[in-house]
Design an enzyme around this catalytic site. Sequence first.
Site, short mmCIF file in Angstrom:
data_model
loop_
_atom_site.label_atom_id
_atom_site.label_comp_id
_atom_site.label_asym_id
_atom_site.label_seq_id
_atom_site.Cartn_x
_atom_site.Cartn_y
_atom_site.Cartn_z
N ASP A 75 16.63 -27.16 37.26
CA ASP A 75 16.67 -27.68 35.89
C ASP A 75 16.13 -29.10 35.80
OD1 ASP A 75 19.07 -28.23 37.41
OD2 ASP A 75 19.91 -29.15 35.60
N GLU A 142 22.17 -28.59 37.47
CA GLU A 142 22.56 -29.74 38.28
C GLU A 142 22.71 -30.99 37.42
OE1 GLU A 142 21.95 -33.40 40.68
OE2 GLU A 142 20.71 -32.62 39.05
#
Length: 391
Positions: A75, A142
């Site tokens: 991400d 994350e």
Amino acid sequence: MTETAATWDILARLVAFETLTDGPNLGLIDYVEATLRACGAEVARFAAPCGERAGLFARLGPALPGGVVLSAHSDVVPAASQTWTRPPFRLTREGDRLYGRGTTDMKGALAAMIAAFVRAKDAPRPGGGLNAPLMLALTYDEEIGCQGMAAMAPWLAPRVAGACAALVGEPTSLAVATAHKGKRAWRADFRGQAGHSALAPGYVSALHMGADFLGALRALQDDLATPGDTTIAYPTVHVGTFQAGDALNLVPETAEMAFELRTRAAHDAHAIANQIAQAAQQVETRYRARFPAARVTLTPGAAYPALAIAADHPVVTRACAWAAGAAPAEKTITVPFGTEAGFFAQMGLPTVVCGPGSMAEAGHQPDEFVPCADLAAMDRLLDRILDDLRA
């Protein structure tokens, strides 16, 4: 195609996937899975509960104890609210830099890791000639407190059991990072008593309750601080948002606050969390004397563990050798930001953080970039890991 060109090509594909945190990432996962399977790697996918995201684990080489786990997340933070002078989701080379969202944090490292699997596949012997496995753990979400890794950790732990080392590719300009703080986050909800502002002293303002709790957090931070410490090695308490009120002539009935605690491994995070809980209870007790329905509720949010590995640990020595020649890789550092490294340490793996790019110079910023030289250095680092796994 040269090693560097192959990594750049993979990075271009990764940047084109708009894998925003808390958004879909399955297109990227499909691409990574197909690429690694074509290398002969065994790949397993972890589906997020939402069904729109996934993580994966891959292993190339023998299913034996030992080997190295490479760690990355898929991400990236949003770009829409920033002013970019280049397209954020298209890789653009200008001079000695590659621009695009995630090039530094951390698709640059992921591209180099995937390219290492491709190079291993092309080795003369089956399985890349590896005598110990090369592994990849790829996570999601994350950027919102390692939530994907927290979900994946029980699933990952048996798959990485017995590995000799883990390397998290967050941006360190190829220096070997041995420590960072962990984090705990909370939401605080305050309930008071609504009323007309002309009669405000007769009611209990949730905003005032929140302000008192904020003051208590600031006082706690003052107690925890070490005067003169410009590295901020001490624990930090930070309030990020505080919302209350709908109109000037209305006493707020509710308020909400988001805050966090960051601590090193040597700090007693549990004891500090207890102090925070006690401060909340004291505020509630004080206001309940006037209004029995007054409440302060703390709800835990995202959390991740701190990292600490001794600078003289054999894995740190190995990592410095892998990164040799990529200044300032000859020394170890600590980093101020959090990573997923603490999760691997909790699984029993000696873990370091080392990757291309600089968080301070480019991470989360408009026109994010990674230096071309850093990607080349990451390729060399991973080649040294492959050499070790073939030994």
